[in-house]
Scaffold this active site. Structure first.
Site, short mmCIF file in Angstrom:
data_model
loop_
_atom_site.label_atom_id
_atom_site.label_comp_id
_atom_site.label_asym_id
_atom_site.label_seq_id
_atom_site.Cartn_x
_atom_site.Cartn_y
_atom_site.Cartn_z
N LYS A 1 2.35 4.69 -11.17
CA LYS A 1 1.26 3.73 -10.94
C LYS A 1 1.01 2.85 -12.17
O LYS A 1 0.55 1.72 -12.03
CB LYS A 1 -0.01 4.46 -10.51
CG LYS A 1 0.08 5.07 -9.10
CD LYS A 1 0.30 4.02 -8.01
CE LYS A 1 0.10 4.58 -6.61
NZ LYS A 1 0.30 3.58 -5.55
N PHE B 186 3.69 13.91 -4.74
CA PHE B 186 3.92 15.34 -4.53
C PHE B 186 2.58 16.06 -4.64
O PHE B 186 1.72 15.67 -5.43
CB PHE B 186 4.88 15.88 -5.58
CG PHE B 186 6.33 15.53 -5.31
CD1 PHE B 186 7.17 16.44 -4.69
CD2 PHE B 186 6.83 14.28 -5.67
CE1 PHE B 186 8.50 16.12 -4.43
CE2 PHE B 186 8.16 13.95 -5.42
CZ PHE B 186 8.99 14.88 -4.79
N ARG C 87 -10.31 10.38 1.27
CA ARG C 87 -9.84 11.48 2.13
C ARG C 87 -8.66 11.03 3.00
O ARG C 87 -8.85 10.34 4.00
CB ARG C 87 -10.97 11.95 3.07
CG ARG C 87 -12.08 12.72 2.39
CD ARG C 87 -13.07 13.28 3.41
NE ARG C 87 -13.77 12.26 4.17
CZ ARG C 87 -14.83 11.55 3.74
NH1 ARG C 87 -15.32 11.74 2.54
NH2 ARG C 87 -15.41 10.67 4.55
N ASN D 290 0.81 -1.22 0.00
CA ASN D 290 0.00 0.00 0.00
C ASN D 290 0.85 1.27 0.00
O ASN D 290 0.42 2.31 -0.50
CB ASN D 290 -0.91 -0.04 1.24
CG ASN D 290 -1.51 1.31 1.57
OD1 ASN D 290 -2.50 1.73 0.96
ND2 ASN D 290 -0.92 2.01 2.54
N VAL E 136 2.61 7.84 -13.98
CA VAL E 136 3.54 6.89 -14.60
C VAL E 136 4.01 5.86 -13.56
O VAL E 136 4.11 4.66 -13.85
CB VAL E 136 4.74 7.63 -15.22
CG1 VAL E 136 5.82 6.64 -15.70
CG2 VAL E 136 4.28 8.50 -16.40
N TYR F 95 3.31 10.70 -10.75
CA TYR F 95 2.53 9.74 -9.96
C TYR F 95 1.82 8.75 -10.90
O TYR F 95 1.83 7.54 -10.68
CB TYR F 95 1.51 10.51 -9.11
CG TYR F 95 0.62 9.64 -8.26
CD1 TYR F 95 1.07 9.09 -7.07
CD2 TYR F 95 -0.71 9.41 -8.64
CE1 TYR F 95 0.23 8.29 -6.29
CE2 TYR F 95 -1.55 8.63 -7.86
CZ TYR F 95 -1.08 8.08 -6.69
OH TYR F 95 -1.91 7.30 -5.91
N SER G 151 -3.74 2.75 -8.80
CA SER G 151 -4.72 3.84 -8.87
C SER G 151 -5.35 3.85 -10.25
O SER G 151 -4.72 3.48 -11.24
CB SER G 151 -4.02 5.18 -8.62
OG SER G 151 -4.89 6.25 -8.91
P1 NDP Z 1 -1.19 8.62 2.75
O1 NDP Z 1 -0.20 9.63 2.29
O2 NDP Z 1 -2.26 9.02 3.67
O3 NDP Z 1 -0.42 7.37 3.40
C1 NDP Z 1 0.68 6.82 2.74
C2 NDP Z 1 1.32 5.82 3.66
O4 NDP Z 1 2.47 5.27 3.00
C3 NDP Z 1 1.83 6.45 4.96
O5 NDP Z 1 1.68 5.53 6.00
C4 NDP Z 1 3.31 6.67 4.66
O6 NDP Z 1 4.12 6.71 5.82
C5 NDP Z 1 3.57 5.41 3.86
N1 NDP Z 1 4.85 5.47 3.14
C6 NDP Z 1 5.30 6.37 2.25
N2 NDP Z 1 6.54 6.05 1.88
C7 NDP Z 1 6.88 4.92 2.55
C8 NDP Z 1 8.04 4.12 2.60
N3 NDP Z 1 9.13 4.41 1.91
N4 NDP Z 1 8.02 3.01 3.37
C9 NDP Z 1 6.93 2.69 4.10
N5 NDP Z 1 5.82 3.45 4.13
C10 NDP Z 1 5.80 4.55 3.36
O7 NDP Z 1 -1.78 8.01 1.40
P2 NDP Z 1 -3.11 7.15 1.12
O8 NDP Z 1 -3.52 6.42 2.33
O9 NDP Z 1 -4.06 8.05 0.43
O10 NDP Z 1 -2.55 6.15 0.01
C11 NDP Z 1 -2.45 4.74 0.22
C12 NDP Z 1 -2.31 4.10 -1.14
O11 NDP Z 1 -3.49 4.33 -1.92
C13 NDP Z 1 -1.14 4.61 -1.96
O12 NDP Z 1 -0.59 3.56 -2.70
C14 NDP Z 1 -1.82 5.60 -2.90
O13 NDP Z 1 -1.06 5.84 -4.06
C15 NDP Z 1 -3.12 4.88 -3.18
N6 NDP Z 1 -4.21 5.69 -3.69
C16 NDP Z 1 -4.77 6.67 -2.92
C17 NDP Z 1 -5.85 7.38 -3.39
C18 NDP Z 1 -6.55 8.42 -2.56
O14 NDP Z 1 -7.51 9.03 -3.06
N7 NDP Z 1 -6.14 8.66 -1.33
C19 NDP Z 1 -6.40 7.15 -4.74
C20 NDP Z 1 -5.74 6.10 -5.46
C21 NDP Z 1 -4.69 5.39 -4.93
P3 NDP Z 1 4.53 8.11 6.55
O15 NDP Z 1 3.40 8.46 7.46
O16 NDP Z 1 5.79 7.73 7.25
O17 NDP Z 1 4.74 9.14 5.46
#
Ligand code: NDP
Length: 275
Positions: free
Chosen positions: A196, A93, A230, A88, A194, A192, A138
């Protein structure tokens, strides 16, 4: 029979945390919340404890190969492998971020694609028969694919594409972006998106490999979209709560024993999407 175990990356907040919450309620076995930062991870565990849920914790930074290997060794040693893996963790950015596009491309593709690839490389052989692997991609990957030039689209849709060729394409995007030439080279203007595309195609490659190399193990591996949710990544205007965003990833994580599909698909709203 040994205790079953599920591992969710990047699960200290957002959709990952919601996936852990749902799996604590629905999965019979140990559910591991993992985070790159131990204190953020432990706080998240405590938050779920107040809801009466009891996830376990392990540090896991997908950008750090040592961290991945340490976690993989732990699960091999303690559980003899992993039953369910949810990749996950990802970054994005913000639209308003002024970091040069070439750097955004490099940083985003590194975590979302190359680090997820490292996770799959190190964890694939740990996935137990009957296991499930869910890679959170995504719908943006589909949009970005359709914005690629015809040659790139053909390569990303090619069922014979190898993991190495896909890695080379991801690196080419970074190189073109750094030269400021990605648009004229046929790439969409989204790092982002690309990254995905990479996650979705990588999932298809790994699923095909599982079918070929472990045909009798019944492992199902898919990519999915959680919807627009959200979280800190997507902001407060998104229509879905994190718990709603967890529904499709959790559905794929808990596909019932003996299920034959979906496998090697991109799934949104519990429905296989055209790639
Ligand atoms: P958040 O930014 O809320 O959470 C991302 C999580 O990933 C955080 O726990 C973050 O940790 C962790 N993370 C980032 N880099 C690393 C790393 N190097 N090692 C371990 N953990 C890491 O994002 P979302 O919950 O929204 O996203 C979750 C997934 O869903 C992602 O893959 C995102 O691309 C995908 N997604 C989200 C959508 C949305 O609308 N929200 C839509 C489509 C896809 P930390 O707190 O330390 O930064």
């Amino acid at each position: 029979m040994s205790t079953r175990v599920v591992v969710v990356t990047g699960s200290n907040k957002g959709i990952g945390l919601a996936i852990v919450r749902a799996l604590c309620k629905q999965f019979e076995g140990d559910v591991f919340l993992t985070a790159r930062d131990v204190s953020r991870g432990e706080e998240a565990v405590q938050a779920l404890n107040t809801e009466g849920l009891k996830p376990m914790f392990h540090q896991l930074d997908i950008d750090d190969l040592n961290s991945i290997k340490t976690a993989a060794d732990f699960f091999k040693e303690k559980y003899g492998g992993v039953d369910v893996l949810v990749n996950n963790a990802a970054i994005a950015f913000k639209m308003a971020d002024t970091t040069p596009f070439g750097i955004q491309a490099e940083v985003t593709v590194k975590t979302n694609f190359f680090s997820t690839r490292n996770m799959l490389t190190c964890f694939s052989e740990l996935i137990k028969p009957g296991g499930r692997v869910v890679n959170v991609s995504s719908m943006v990957s589909v949009r970005a694919l359709n914005q690629c030039n015809p040659d790139l689209q053909q390569q990303f849709r090619n069922e014979n594409i190898t993991e190495e060729e896909l890695g080379d394409l991801m690196q080419r995007f970074i190189d073109d972006a750094k030269k400021g030439e990605h648009k004229q080279c046929g790439w969409p203007d989204t790092a982002y998106g690309v990254s995905k595309i990479g996650v979705t195609v990588l999932s298809m490659i790994h699923a095909r490999r599982l079918s070929k190399e472990r045909p009798n193990d019944g492992i199902l591996l898919n990519a999915c979209c959680p919807g627009w949710v959200r979280t800190d990544m997507a902001g407060p205007k998104a229509p879905k709560s994190p718990d709603e965003g967890a529904i499709t990833p959790v559905y794929l994580a808990l596909l019932p024993p003996g299920a034959k599909e979906p496998h090697g698909q991109f799934v949104s709203e519990k429905t296989v999407q055209k790639w």
